[in-house]
Write a protein that holds these residues in place. Structure first.
Motif, PDB file in Angstrom:
ATOM      1  N   UNK A 217       0.865  -1.190   0.000  1.00  0.00           N
ATOM      2  CA  UNK A 217       0.000   0.000   0.000  1.00  0.00           C
ATOM      3  C   UNK A 217       0.896   1.234   0.000  1.00  0.00           C
ATOM      4  N   UNK A 218       0.764   2.044  -1.060  1.00  0.00           N
ATOM      5  CA  UNK A 218       1.557   3.271  -1.176  1.00  0.00           C
ATOM      6  C   UNK A 218       0.580   4.433  -1.318  1.00  0.00           C
ATOM      7  N   UNK A 219       0.179   5.059  -0.210  1.00  0.00           N
ATOM      8  CA  UNK A 219      -0.841   6.121  -0.283  1.00  0.00           C
ATOM      9  C   UNK A 219      -0.332   7.378  -0.982  1.00  0.00           C
ATOM     10  N   UNK A 220       0.977   7.697  -0.870  1.00  0.00           N
ATOM     11  CA  UNK A 220       1.519   8.894  -1.509  1.00  0.00           C
ATOM     12  C   UNK A 220       1.107  10.154  -0.777  1.00  0.00           C
ATOM     13  N   UNK A 221       0.538  11.105  -1.518  1.00  0.00           N
ATOM     14  CA  UNK A 221       0.300  12.445  -0.977  1.00  0.00           C
ATOM     15  C   UNK A 221      -1.166  12.840  -1.014  1.00  0.00           C
ATOM     16  N   UNK A 222      -1.463  13.940  -0.294  1.00  0.00           N
ATOM     17  CA  UNK A 222      -2.785  14.561  -0.359  1.00  0.00           C
ATOM     18  C   UNK A 222      -3.877  13.576   0.011  1.00  0.00           C
ATOM     19  N   UNK A 223      -4.957  13.583  -0.779  1.00  0.00           N
ATOM     20  CA  UNK A 223      -6.070  12.689  -0.464  1.00  0.00           C
ATOM     21  C   UNK A 223      -5.720  11.226  -0.734  1.00  0.00           C
ATOM     22  N   UNK A 224      -4.555  10.971  -1.361  1.00  0.00           N
ATOM     23  CA  UNK A 224      -4.106   9.586  -1.558  1.00  0.00           C
ATOM     24  C   UNK A 224      -4.084   8.841  -0.234  1.00  0.00           C
ATOM     25  N   UNK A 225      -3.654   9.500   0.831  1.00  0.00           N
ATOM     26  CA  UNK A 225      -3.568   8.829   2.137  1.00  0.00           C
ATOM     27  C   UNK A 225      -4.968   8.503   2.663  1.00  0.00           C
ATOM     28  N   UNK A 226      -5.937   9.378   2.352  1.00  0.00           N
ATOM     29  CA  UNK A 226      -7.300   9.150   2.856  1.00  0.00           C
ATOM     30  C   UNK A 226      -7.986   8.014   2.094  1.00  0.00           C
TER      31      UNK A 226
ATOM     32  N   UNK B  12      11.762  10.549  -3.701  1.00  0.00           N
ATOM     33  CA  UNK B  12      10.356  10.186  -3.448  1.00  0.00           C
ATOM     34  C   UNK B  12      10.204   8.794  -2.846  1.00  0.00           C
ATOM     35  N   UNK B  13      11.193   7.937  -3.128  1.00  0.00           N
ATOM     36  CA  UNK B  13      11.172   6.580  -2.557  1.00  0.00           C
ATOM     37  C   UNK B  13      12.617   6.146  -2.346  1.00  0.00           C
ATOM     38  N   UNK B  14      12.876   5.165  -1.474  1.00  0.00           N
ATOM     39  CA  UNK B  14      14.258   4.768  -1.247  1.00  0.00           C
ATOM     40  C   UNK B  14      14.890   4.180  -2.501  1.00  0.00           C
TER      41      UNK B  14
ATOM     42  N   UNK C 118       9.425  10.588  -9.872  1.00  0.00           N
ATOM     43  CA  UNK C 118      10.111  10.017  -8.714  1.00  0.00           C
ATOM     44  C   UNK C 118       9.367   8.873  -8.059  1.00  0.00           C
ATOM     45  N   UNK C 119       8.059   8.741  -8.355  1.00  0.00           N
ATOM     46  CA  UNK C 119       7.312   7.688  -7.688  1.00  0.00           C
ATOM     47  C   UNK C 119       6.458   6.880  -8.679  1.00  0.00           C
ATOM     48  N   UNK C 120       5.423   7.486  -9.205  1.00  0.00           N
ATOM     49  CA  UNK C 120       4.507   6.698 -10.041  1.00  0.00           C
ATOM     50  C   UNK C 120       5.214   6.123 -11.274  1.00  0.00           C
ATOM     51  N   UNK C 121       5.890   6.997 -12.016  1.00  0.00           N
ATOM     52  CA  UNK C 121       6.571   6.494 -13.215  1.00  0.00           C
ATOM     53  C   UNK C 121       7.784   5.649 -12.858  1.00  0.00           C
ATOM     54  N   UNK C 122       8.376   5.907 -11.678  1.00  0.00           N
ATOM     55  CA  UNK C 122       9.530   5.111 -11.229  1.00  0.00           C
ATOM     56  C   UNK C 122       9.111   3.689 -10.872  1.00  0.00           C
ATOM     57  N   UNK C 123       7.827   3.478 -10.699  1.00  0.00           N
ATOM     58  CA  UNK C 123       7.328   2.116 -10.468  1.00  0.00           C
ATOM     59  C   UNK C 123       6.784   1.531 -11.776  1.00  0.00           C
ATOM     60  N   UNK C 124       5.893   2.293 -12.446  1.00  0.00           N
ATOM     61  CA  UNK C 124       5.232   1.801 -13.678  1.00  0.00           C
ATOM     62  C   UNK C 124       6.213   1.360 -14.751  1.00  0.00           C
TER      63      UNK C 124
END
Ligand code: ATP
Length: 355
Positions: free
Chosen positions: A8-17, A56-58, A89-95
Motif C-alpha cells: 500500500x503506497x498512499x503517496x500524498x494529499x487525499x491519496x492517504x485518505x 520520493x522513494x528509497x 520520482x514515484x509513479x513512473x519510477x514504479x510503472x
C-alpha cells in the motif's frame, strides 16, 4: 488459505485518505469471503518522504515491493515540489521499470450518478480506455541546453517502438474481443504527427488482421473528444497513446460523473512484475484533510486488483457493494453534489459487503 501480499503506497494529499479506506474495505471483503486473506505492507513514500530524504522513494524501493502480489497506490503530488519530480520520482519510477505497459481505465455511469451529458445514462456510456503506459510521449527522451538563457532550447521527444505498439494493440484487441460489443477505436494523430503515429496506425492495422471478429475504427484524437461527448454510445473499447489516453480518460471520468469515481489498473500482463492499482485522480490538495474525498475510485481500483489476482467472485461482490452505495444520493460525497464524507461512504460499502 491463500494470503495476498499487497504493497500500500498512499503517496500524498487525499491519496492517504482514499488508500486507508481501500485497505479497510479489502480487509472486510477478505473476512467476508473467508477463502483468502490480505497482508498489507505500508510504504510512506511521496512528497513528505522527499522533504526528509531528497527522493520520493528509497533507492531500493522497487526491490522492497518487487515480490508483492499487487500494489495499491494513492497519488503523487505535493504543493511544494515540482510535478515532474513527484511524477517521475514515484509513479513512473514504479510503472516503467515494472513494465506495467497496459493502463486500463474502465468508465461507466454507476447507479445513482448523473452524467453532465444531457440524457446520457448507464447503457450509453460503457467504455474501457487502454492507455499505452511505457513509452510514447512519456518516454523521457529530450533535454534542455543553455538553460535560463535567451538561446535556451528544449525538447520532449515521443518515442514509439514497433514492439511497444504491437503489444499494446494486441492487449487492446484481446480486451475488446472479451467484451460483448467486440468494438475497438484506435485513437491517433497521424495527420499531423507523420512518423511515430503513422507507424502506430500501421501496427494497428496489422494486429487487427489477427482479430477478424473485432470491429475497429480509427479516430483523430481531436475528433475523439467530440465523439465522446456527442455520441458516447458509439464507443466501447478505446486504445490511445500515453498522453492522448491520459487526457481522454480525464474527460471520460468527468463525463461519467466525477474524477473521484474513476479507477485504473497499471498492468504487467506477463506477470513478471507486480501490477499497480490506483484511482485516476491526483492529490487534490484543495480538499485534503477535510475527510470528504470520494473513495469510490480507489474501491473500484480494488475491484480491478481482485480481478487481476483471480478473485472474480470477490471482485463482483465488491462492485455490487459499490453500486449499492452510489445508488443512494445520501451517500454521495461533495464532488457528486452530496454531503457524505469519506468515512460514511467507506462504512456503507463495508456494510454492503457484509450484507
Ligand atoms: P495532481 O496534481 O496530484 O494530479 P490535482 O489536484 O491537480 O492533483 P486531481 O486531484 O486529479 O488534480 O483533481 C482535480 C480536482 O478534482 C481536485 O482538486 C478535487 O477538487 C477534485 N477531485 C479529484 N479527486 C477527487 C476525489 N476523490 N474526491 C473528491 N474530489 C476530487
Amino acid at each position: 488459505m491463500k494470503t495476498y501480499r499487497i504493497a500500500a503506497i498512499p503517496g500524498d494529499g487525499i491519496g492517504t485518505e482514499v488508500v486507508g479506506a481501500g485497505v479497510a474495505v479489502l480487509a472486510a471483503l477478505a473476512a467476508r469471503e473467508g477463502s483468502f486473506a490480505f497482508r498489507f505492507d505500508h510504504f510512506d513514500w511521496g512528497g513528505e518522504y522527499y522533504k526528509r530524504h531528497g527522493r520520493m522513494m528509497p533507492e531500493d524501493g522497487r526491490e522492497q515491493i518487487r515480490h508483492h502480489d499487487a500494489i495499491l497506490f494513492g497519488s503523487a503530488g505535493h504543493p511544494e515540489i515540482a510535478d515532474h519530480i513527484t511524477l517521475w520520482g514515484l509513479r513512473l519510477a514504479i510503472c516503467q521499470p515494472f513494465d506495467q505497459y497496459a493502463n486500463v481505465r474502465p468508465t461507466r455511469i454507476l447507479p445513482g450518478i448523473t452524467s453532465p451529458l444531457r440524457g446520457v445514462t448507464g447503457p450509453e456510456l460503457d467504455w474501457v480506455i487502454v492507455r499505452e503506459n511505457s513509452e510514447g510521449e512519456y518516454a523521457g527522451v529530450g533535454g534542455r541546453v543553455h538553460q535560463g538563457m535567451a538561446e535556451e532550447a528544449a525538447t520532449d521527444v515521443s518515442l514509439m517502438t514497433r514492439a511497444g505498439v504491437t503489444r499494446i494493440m494486441r492487449f487492446a484487441f484481446r480486451l475488446a474481443r472479451g467484451r460483448p460489443r467486440k468494438l475497438l477505436t484506435v485513437v491517433t494523430k497521424s495527420n499531423a504527427q507523420r512518423h511515430a503515429m503513422v507507424m502506430w496506425d500501421e501496427v494497428a492495422a496489422a494486429v487487427a488482421a489477427e482479430f477478424p471478429d473485432v470491429t475497429w475504427d480509427k479516430m483523430l484524437v481531436d475528433a475523439m473528444t467530440m465523439r465522446m461527448t456527442l455520441k458516447p454510445q458509439t464507443l466501447d473499447t478505446i486504445v490511445a497513446t500515453n498522453l492522448h489516453a491520459d487526457i481522454l480518460s480525464d474527460l471520460a471520468a468527468a463525463l461519467a460523473g466525477s474524477p473521484g469515481i474513476a479507477p485504473t489498473a497499471n498492468l504487467n500482463p506477463e506477470r513478471t512484475f507486480p501490477s499497480m492499482f490506483e484511482p485516476i485522480h491526483g492529490s487534490a490538495f484543495d480538499i485534503m484533510g477535510k475527510g470528504i474525498a470520494n473513495p469510490i475510485g480507489t474501491f473500484w481500483s480494488a475491484v480491478l486488483m481482485l480481478e487481476h489476482l483471480g478473485e472474480a467472485g470477490a471482485a463482483a461482490r465488491l462492485m455490487k457493494a459499490i453500486e449499492r452505495v452510489t445508488a443512494d444520493p445520501a451517500l454521495h460525497t461533495p464532488d457528486l453534489g452530496g454531503r457524505a464524507d469519506t468515512r460514511a461512504v467507506t462504512e456503507a460499502v463495508i456494510g454492503a459487503i457484509r450484507a
